[in-house]
Write a protein that holds these residues in place. Structure first.
Motif, PDB file in Angstrom:
ATOM      1  N   SER A   1      12.905  -1.359   7.325  1.00  0.00           N
ATOM      2  CA  SER A   1      14.041  -2.054   6.699  1.00  0.00           C
ATOM      3  C   SER A   1      14.324  -1.391   5.353  1.00  0.00           C
ATOM      4  O   SER A   1      13.434  -1.307   4.504  1.00  0.00           O
ATOM      5  CB  SER A   1      13.756  -3.545   6.521  1.00  0.00           C
ATOM      6  OG  SER A   1      12.385  -3.765   6.324  1.00  0.00           O
TER       7      SER A   1
ATOM      8  N   MET B   1       0.821  -1.211   0.000  1.00  0.00           N
ATOM      9  CA  MET B   1       0.000   0.000   0.000  1.00  0.00           C
ATOM     10  C   MET B   1       0.857   1.264   0.000  1.00  0.00           C
ATOM     11  O   MET B   1       0.621   2.193  -0.777  1.00  0.00           O
ATOM     12  CB  MET B   1      -0.932   0.007   1.223  1.00  0.00           C
ATOM     13  CG  MET B   1      -2.040  -1.008   1.180  1.00  0.00           C
ATOM     14  SD  MET B   1      -3.221  -0.692  -0.139  1.00  0.00           S
ATOM     15  CE  MET B   1      -4.141   0.691   0.524  1.00  0.00           C
TER      16      MET B   1
ATOM     17  N   LYS C   1      13.283  -2.203   1.303  1.00  0.00           N
ATOM     18  CA  LYS C   1      12.048  -1.837   0.585  1.00  0.00           C
ATOM     19  C   LYS C   1      12.183  -0.445  -0.037  1.00  0.00           C
ATOM     20  O   LYS C   1      11.674  -0.190  -1.123  1.00  0.00           O
ATOM     21  CB  LYS C   1      10.831  -1.869   1.526  1.00  0.00           C
ATOM     22  CG  LYS C   1      10.321  -3.264   1.832  1.00  0.00           C
ATOM     23  CD  LYS C   1       8.879  -3.219   2.326  1.00  0.00           C
ATOM     24  CE  LYS C   1       8.326  -4.594   2.629  1.00  0.00           C
ATOM     25  NZ  LYS C   1       8.891  -5.270   3.811  1.00  0.00           N
TER      26      LYS C   1
ATOM     27  N   ASN D   1      11.196   3.367   5.090  1.00  0.00           N
ATOM     28  CA  ASN D   1      10.699   2.073   5.570  1.00  0.00           C
ATOM     29  C   ASN D   1      11.664   1.560   6.629  1.00  0.00           C
ATOM     30  O   ASN D   1      12.886   1.773   6.514  1.00  0.00           O
ATOM     31  CB  ASN D   1      10.607   1.077   4.407  1.00  0.00           C
ATOM     32  CG  ASN D   1       9.825  -0.162   4.798  1.00  0.00           C
ATOM     33  OD1 ASN D   1       8.594  -0.111   4.902  1.00  0.00           O
ATOM     34  ND2 ASN D   1      10.517  -1.272   5.017  1.00  0.00           N
TER      35      ASN D   1
HETATM   36  P1  NBP Z   1       1.373  -4.537   5.899  1.00  0.00           P
HETATM   37  O1  NBP Z   1       0.106  -4.404   6.664  1.00  0.00           O
HETATM   38  O2  NBP Z   1       1.750  -5.869   5.386  1.00  0.00           O
HETATM   39  O3  NBP Z   1       2.574  -3.974   6.791  1.00  0.00           O
HETATM   40  C1  NBP Z   1       3.917  -4.057   6.359  1.00  0.00           C
HETATM   41  C2  NBP Z   1       4.635  -2.753   6.631  1.00  0.00           C
HETATM   42  O4  NBP Z   1       4.615  -2.444   8.040  1.00  0.00           O
HETATM   43  C3  NBP Z   1       6.107  -2.831   6.240  1.00  0.00           C
HETATM   44  O5  NBP Z   1       6.481  -1.595   5.681  1.00  0.00           O
HETATM   45  C4  NBP Z   1       6.808  -3.078   7.581  1.00  0.00           C
HETATM   46  O6  NBP Z   1       8.134  -2.682   7.613  1.00  0.00           O
HETATM   47  C5  NBP Z   1       5.980  -2.189   8.455  1.00  0.00           C
HETATM   48  N1  NBP Z   1       6.180  -2.426   9.896  1.00  0.00           N
HETATM   49  C6  NBP Z   1       5.829  -3.467  10.670  1.00  0.00           C
HETATM   50 BR1  NBP Z   1       5.040  -4.994  10.061  1.00  0.00          BR
HETATM   51  N2  NBP Z   1       6.143  -3.321  11.951  1.00  0.00           N
HETATM   52  C7  NBP Z   1       6.748  -2.123  12.015  1.00  0.00           C
HETATM   53  C8  NBP Z   1       7.310  -1.385  13.082  1.00  0.00           C
HETATM   54  N3  NBP Z   1       7.272  -1.845  14.336  1.00  0.00           N
HETATM   55  N4  NBP Z   1       7.864  -0.188  12.797  1.00  0.00           N
HETATM   56  C9  NBP Z   1       7.883   0.278  11.542  1.00  0.00           C
HETATM   57  N5  NBP Z   1       7.331  -0.366  10.482  1.00  0.00           N
HETATM   58  C10 NBP Z   1       6.771  -1.556  10.713  1.00  0.00           C
HETATM   59  O7  NBP Z   1       1.362  -3.491   4.666  1.00  0.00           O
HETATM   60  P2  NBP Z   1       0.223  -3.174   3.588  1.00  0.00           P
HETATM   61  O8  NBP Z   1      -0.492  -4.396   3.135  1.00  0.00           O
HETATM   62  O9  NBP Z   1       0.880  -2.297   2.593  1.00  0.00           O
HETATM   63  O10 NBP Z   1      -0.853  -2.317   4.401  1.00  0.00           O
HETATM   64  C11 NBP Z   1      -0.508  -1.104   5.079  1.00  0.00           C
HETATM   65  C12 NBP Z   1      -1.730  -0.589   5.819  1.00  0.00           C
HETATM   66  O11 NBP Z   1      -2.780  -0.323   4.875  1.00  0.00           O
HETATM   67  C13 NBP Z   1      -2.319  -1.598   6.816  1.00  0.00           C
HETATM   68  O12 NBP Z   1      -2.804  -0.914   7.936  1.00  0.00           O
HETATM   69  C14 NBP Z   1      -3.477  -2.201   6.066  1.00  0.00           C
HETATM   70  O13 NBP Z   1      -4.485  -2.680   6.933  1.00  0.00           O
HETATM   71  C15 NBP Z   1      -3.961  -1.004   5.251  1.00  0.00           C
HETATM   72  N6  NBP Z   1      -4.700  -1.346   4.041  1.00  0.00           N
HETATM   73  C16 NBP Z   1      -4.316  -2.353   3.247  1.00  0.00           C
HETATM   74  C17 NBP Z   1      -5.031  -2.640   2.081  1.00  0.00           C
HETATM   75  C18 NBP Z   1      -4.581  -3.736   1.166  1.00  0.00           C
HETATM   76  O14 NBP Z   1      -5.303  -3.996   0.191  1.00  0.00           O
HETATM   77  N7  NBP Z   1      -3.440  -4.367   1.414  1.00  0.00           N
HETATM   78  C19 NBP Z   1      -6.138  -1.886   1.752  1.00  0.00           C
HETATM   79  C20 NBP Z   1      -6.509  -0.839   2.568  1.00  0.00           C
HETATM   80  C21 NBP Z   1      -5.781  -0.577   3.708  1.00  0.00           C
HETATM   81  P3  NBP Z   1       9.330  -3.737   7.284  1.00  0.00           P
HETATM   82  O15 NBP Z   1       9.426  -3.785   5.795  1.00  0.00           O
HETATM   83  O16 NBP Z   1      10.511  -3.158   7.927  1.00  0.00           O
HETATM   84  O17 NBP Z   1       8.908  -5.058   7.884  1.00  0.00           O
END
Ligand code: NBP
Length: 483
Positions: free
Chosen positions: A39, A18, A42, A37
């Motif tokens: 890490s 997202m 990304k 990000n």
């Molecule tokens: P994810 O929900 O899979 O989250 C992954 C991201 O969170 C990565 O950038 C990861 O960083 C980061 N992260 C985590 Br896990 N723990 C962290 C921490 N303690 N500190 C900093 N960063 C952290 O990502 P997504 O699917 O892109 O969704 C993002 C948001 O959008 C979510 O809230 C989701 O509910 C919402 N959303 C998603 C959709 C969809 O279709 N996917 C639609 C609408 C809304 P890293 O790379 O370092 O692990």
């Protein structure tokens, strides 16, 4: 293009699906966007693959990221909802200055958003909880955005969010929804409606497949045709695509290969829980959540199938296929209408409970594009609230009332057919009961009040005079007035 010296108009923290798509959307629309990000891989991957799409300013520390933003700083968090969001908010609030704006674009629970806004405001910064709908494709090409938070933040944020939102007839699919948790609340109910919309489509499919005996490819054509009429919507469109798809490995219809167990975590469940808390009968949404839970009760379903629960002896209806298809279309339309009507009821109740002053016309406007429930039908909903912003229920709008004239008989026939065929249609059936309950002159609640007075002296009101009354059930059964 990347330039470490250029200040960015907006920043994105969290570059999974997202966040990276949202960052690209900002950049493609002429904004310089700071990206960070946890890490760094990304961040590198994003710049490597898409750095040429616009102006990105990448950072490897939160401090550098904050320093790369122009003031007042605006940073959107797109990380995993929950603890990760709290961690990032804390880091940003620490590094930012008074008046800067932290936006949470994840799927947060609105009560968390209310709490976070209080905490962030106490630290001198603004906090905006913004619901973003449209999945990864929407994030890249134009989502529907539902920002809450302080009005003054919207003044600053509005133009930049408008630059990336979906656009329908020249109107961007974003507007300020209301204070603190209003944006995430509305996004939650949007997702609850999405659950119900998907479930009623599923029920229509089930009836055509196992009631009318049609094959998935044939049903795909029916959905394609439906998509050119009242049901014209993103979800009907993709349903036709999914039903037409063959499994690349076996050549069988893909829908027959996919395990029939759906998840129900997150926003749909929250919408149902909140409906219960507010006392709003969002039966279509709640049934949809339960339908997913039932689908995933794999062991219980297997035991019920193996134990061969009796199906009864009622002979299935002999239905004319063409008429049945049209009846199912109308039943789907009716049940969908109820789900939206109930969703708007929940938003109204939430808005009153939390003092948000949410305008239903705004939602009908911004949900027309970008989001998963986008549909032609939203234009009608907007017109309904344009005519009367205080409609007691969406289905009481004159246009929808006249539509229901044509839907009610087919809807009843379909519920009867589903019952006789022994096919589950929980939302078609419960929505019809909801509809008939609203219409009923007398409900059995009178009897329930009598029972409650009998076993718990809970008292009751009378239809013929004011006051509160009790019957001496275990005594002489006389009537006493308690106030
Ligand atoms: P994810 O929900 O899979 O989250 C992954 C991201 O969170 C990565 O950038 C990861 O960083 C980061 N992260 C985590 Br896990 N723990 C962290 C921490 N303690 N500190 C900093 N960063 C952290 O990502 P997504 O699917 O892109 O969704 C993002 C948001 O959008 C979510 O809230 C989701 O509910 C919402 N959303 C998603 C959709 C969809 O279709 N996917 C639609 C609408 C809304 P890293 O790379 O370092 O692990």
């Amino acid at each position: 293009m990347t330039d470490k010296n250029e200040l960015a108009q907006i920043g994105v923290v969290g570059l999974a699906v997202m966040g990276s798509n949202l960052a690209r959307n900002f950049a493609r629309n002429g904004n310089t966007v700071a990206v960070y990000n946890r890490s760094p891989e990304k961040t590198h991957a994003l710049i490597e693959a898409h750095g040429e799409e616009g102006n990105f300013v990448p950072s490897e520390t939160i401090e550098d990221f904050v320093a790369s933003l122009e003031r007042p700083r605006k940073a959107i968090i797109m990380v995993k909802a929950g603890k990760a969001t709290d961690a990032v908010i804390d880091q940003l609030a620490e590094a930012m200055d008074d008046g800067d704006i932290i936006i949470d674009g994840g799927n947060a629970l609105f009560t968390d958003t209310i709490r976070r806004e209080k905490d962030v405001a106490a630290r001198g910064k603004h906090f905006v909880g913004a619901g973003i709908s449209g999945g990864e494709e929407g994030a890249l090409n134009g989502p529907a955005i539902m920002p809450g938070g302080p009005k003054e933040s919207w003044e600053t944020l509005g133009p930049i969010l408008e630059s990336i939102a979906a656009n329908v007839d020249g109107t961007p699919c974003v507007t300020h929804i209301g204070p603190d948790g209003a944006g995430h609340f509305v996004k939650m109910v949007h997702n609850g409606i999405e659950y119900a919309d998907m479930q009623v489509i599923g029920e229509a499919y089930q009836l055509l497949r196992y009631g009318a005996g049609m094959e998935p490819a044939e049903i795909a054509e029916v959905f394609r045709e439906w998509n050119s009429g009242d049901l014209d919507s993103y979800l009907i469109e993709i349903t036709a695509e999914v039903l037409a798809q063959k499994d690349p490995e076996t050549g069988a219809p893909l829908v027959d290969i996919i395990v029939d167990a759906a998840g129900q975590k997150g926003t749909g469940r929250w919408t149902a829980i909140n409906g219960l808390e507010l006392g709003v009968p969002i039966t279509g949404i709640a049934e949809s959540v339960f339908a997913r839970a039932l689908s995933s009760s794999t062991a219980q379903r297997r035991a019920a199938q193996e134990g061969q629960l009796p199906a009864g002896t009622i002979k299935a209806l002999d239905v004319d296929k063409a008429e049945f298809i049209e009846d199912v279309r109308r039943a789907l339309y009716a049940a969908k209408l109820i789900a939206y009507s109930q969703g708007f009821d929940e938003i109204k109740a939430g808005s009153e409970e939390f003092g948000w002053d949410v305008d239903p016309r705004d939602l009908a406007t911004i949900w027309r594009g970008g989001c998963i429930i986008r549909a032609k039908f939203l234009d009608r909903i907007r017109a309904a609230y344009d005519n009367n912003a205080d409609l007691p229920a969406l289905i009481l709008d004159p246009y929808f009332k006249s539509e229901l004239e044509d839907l009610i008989d087919p809807w009843r026939r379909v519920v009867v057919a589903a019952t006789q065929l022994g096919l589950p249609a929980p939302v078609f059936a419960s929505s019809l009961s909801y509809y008939d309950s609203l219409r009923a002159e007398r409900l059995p609640a009178a009897l329930i009040q009598g029972q409650r007075d009998f076993f718990g002296a809970h008292t009751f009101k009378r239809t013929d005079k004011p006051g509160t009354f009790h019957i001496e059930w275990s005594g002489d059964r006389s009537l006493t007035q308690t106030d």
